[in-house]
Design a protein around this motif. Sequence first.
Motif, PDB file in Angstrom:
ATOM      1  N   GLN A   1       0.904  -0.386  -8.500  1.00 25.72           N
ATOM      2  CA  GLN A   1       1.098   0.270  -7.215  1.00 25.72           C
ATOM      3  C   GLN A   1       1.649  -0.752  -6.247  1.00 25.72           C
ATOM      4  OE1 GLN A   1      -2.583   2.093  -6.121  1.00 25.72           O
ATOM      5  NE2 GLN A   1      -2.892   2.796  -8.211  1.00 25.72           N
ATOM      6  N   GLN A   2       2.143  -0.276  -5.123  1.00 27.94           N
ATOM      7  CA  GLN A   2       2.812  -1.192  -4.211  1.00 27.94           C
ATOM      8  C   GLN A   2       1.848  -2.195  -3.602  1.00 27.94           C
ATOM      9  OE1 GLN A   2       4.641   1.816  -1.866  1.00 27.94           O
ATOM     10  NE2 GLN A   2       6.645   1.488  -2.768  1.00 27.94           N
ATOM     11  N   GLN A   3       0.668  -1.717  -3.190  1.00 30.12           N
ATOM     12  CA  GLN A   3      -0.309  -2.644  -2.628  1.00 30.12           C
ATOM     13  C   GLN A   3      -1.588  -2.490  -3.421  1.00 30.12           C
ATOM     14  OE1 GLN A   3      -0.671  -1.501   1.580  1.00 30.12           O
ATOM     15  NE2 GLN A   3       1.389  -0.727   1.322  1.00 30.12           N
ATOM     16  N   PRO A   4      -1.792  -3.301  -4.412  1.00 34.50           N
ATOM     17  CA  PRO A   4      -2.984  -3.111  -5.255  1.00 34.50           C
ATOM     18  C   PRO A   4      -4.253  -3.260  -4.438  1.00 34.50           C
ATOM     19  CG  PRO A   4      -1.720  -5.072  -5.921  1.00 34.50           C
ATOM     20  CD  PRO A   4      -0.948  -4.404  -4.863  1.00 34.50           C
ATOM     21  N   PRO A   5      -5.156  -2.282  -4.521  1.00 32.87           N
ATOM     22  CA  PRO A   5      -6.416  -2.354  -3.773  1.00 32.87           C
ATOM     23  C   PRO A   5      -7.327  -3.397  -4.380  1.00 32.87           C
ATOM     24  CG  PRO A   5      -6.368  -0.402  -5.156  1.00 32.87           C
ATOM     25  CD  PRO A   5      -5.073  -1.086  -5.351  1.00 32.87           C
TER      26      PRO A   5
END
Lengths: 466, 333
Positions: A74-78
Amino acid sequence: MFLSPSLSSSDHVMLLRPFSTFRRALLSSSLSNTPRTLGSFASHSTKTTLMASISTASTEKGASSTDQEPQKQQQQPPARPLQVAKRLEKFKTTIFTQMSMLAIKHGAVNLGQGFPNFDGPNFVKEAAIQAIREGKNQYARGYGVPDFNSAIVARFGKDTGLEVDPEKEVTVTSGCTEAIAATILGLINPGDEVILFAPFYDSYEATLSMAGAKIKCITLRPPDFSVPVDELKSAISKNTRAVLINTPHNPTGKMFTREELELIAALCIENDVLVFTDEVYDKLAFEAEHISMASLPGMYERTVTMNSLGKTFSLTGWKIGWAIAPEHLTWGVRQAHSFLTFATSTPMQWAAAAALRAPDSYYVELKRDYMAKKAILVEGLKAVGFVVYPSSGTYFVVVDHTPFGLENDVAFCEYLIKEVGVVAIPTSVFYLNPEEGKNLVRFTFCKDEDTLKAAVQRMKQRLRKI
Amino acid sequence: MEAKLSRISRTLTPSPIQELSHLAQRCGAINLAEGFPDFSAPPHVKEAAISAINADLNQYRHVQGICDLLAATMRQNYGLDINPLTDVVICCGQSEAFAAAIFAAINQGDEVLLFDPAYETYESCIALAGGIPVYVPLDPPYWTLNVDKLMKSFTSRTKAVVLNSPHNPTGKVFSKEELQAIAGACCKMDCFAITDEVYEYITFDMQKHISIATLPGMQERTVITSSLSKTFSVTGWRIGWACAPASIASAIRSIHVKITDSAPAPFQEAAVTALQSPPAYFKFLKAEYEAKRDFVVQMLSSLGFQIRFKPQGSVFVFAELPENWLLSDVMGA
């Protein structure tokens, strides 16, 4: 109907408060029970390696025509990756996506996808158009447009001799796929035992897993895919909740005989087991008479009979299906249905009512056309050297590909697409244990005659033993 | 044989809203209960569906054009960047998109926060998936978010928050501050947000619908669900969608494919036309509904209903029964 079967009329008023705390209490009290066990998630190593390369999901009904790229990041990995539900562990992409993509790439003639490349009858299409023009575009009654429910009941009565209440015993769904989902989610508890016959249409296993069922699989084997009686007798017990039957059968074209259905019926009555039948190909019964389990003595009260418009009227994309069951079972189906899709496409229901009132001549012509198509395909498959198993119904034929020397069904299908330019479906995807299907591939003949002839021609010219 | 029903289906009750609609039909009452229009769908959209049927687009399909258009409108309307190839799942209505999202996200025992009052289907869907609905009351009379109550509702088992804005049944449009509070909580507690934005184009008085996915930290954890139904007055066509980051969308797609496999083909084609409607269409839609809102609010008030909160969006108004009304809300309906 205002009341659920288990509540008395004194609860009537309170039940009708949409935002009351009463409903929440009802739900939470039912949920604070003993822990439910989720169904067993058997591992299928072959299947998952096959599917790991593709991240999109599709059934045999057709992948999109554009590729869907896998995206692992994903674009901003949690900080802690959000986990999707455990029930999805078994759900990966299907072989149909892979085959369809390969087919497009190689310009292959597609006899893999289970839907026609010709269209439905004009009178049905016209009925839909009229309904749209007349403004029938808002929510239909959740369990079906009354006129359609009546048409379903009339047709069912003609076919089985059974008289059914359209208001209480019919649920209209978005295709038979949803009928299956609603039936399983509405009537199966986590941990319940359900018997499946392999090979099976791919949504059965997945949906049963969603419901947390314990699947017991009985394999139907060539040459005639008959029900193994001893295996069935030892599989069914008082612990069995339901048996799922698809007749006429995808992918083999087998039609359950009266003897087989009577045997299953006797065991179900003895052990108090439900039967869910998928009869979408009932009008494509060529070599035998189609028999509905529900019409056997003692069986209506424990059977959900499912069907759809799509195959009979070559309108697979309209998504009109239905489930017929006695009131107490319909209750469960309707509950699940109302929270899965709420209601079914309105104009198409009106058109479907017109369709189901088609004269017998429509069905006679349908059969005749399909039998001609089948003849073209079967003759061709035999001529090139497949072992062709007799198919009594549906628009599918399974064959043994091993005379050509490839190691398994997937390898054969890849070879067939790349070197011959024809698509078939490897049947291992239809088994709980893929090994059991590795010698078989499935062809469909729901294509126009030119397409079938072209496919046969390609196989005659290019298909060789390795 | 009743013992054969699944535990969950036995606890579910029939939709009171649907029951009332059936009653209305039987009594010839004018139905202002169930949320669907009695006026036509726009002609250009209907014609597109008819053309599709005539053009033999009637077999199983996935119409990629819908995804492409949704990506474009989301960028334009909300500044959201989504990948049309991977992030969109076309479903049979927002109903199915929501169900698929719930089944994709919720395990047995997971808690899901819902704002009360709520559209009746959410909790049953959650329960069907084995989840536990947990209600967070909005504060009357203006149905404001109580951040304290919100935060207190989270537990270690909270998996998702359901957000319906513009809101059915109150007509509330969640403000930026409220969305920030919810977003902050979701990020802090590492939860999904599953939205129902079906009334996204029906907002009044210069209220703007904000998609919570546009807030910091939210896109990666938000599933947006919406549909054609309310925007184009085609509630009976069953065309909706779920938008989420690729891996979550993939999970939703997997579930959807087992529930229905695909949405009605000709209406998918019509959706492509609908989604290309000019800005004038959406302006007109808003203006029409705003005029209807004004009329209904005025009419109900003059009959003695108390309307403390004028709807900011959706097609509903929450009205208090007049003081001298003897029956409960349902019996009086």
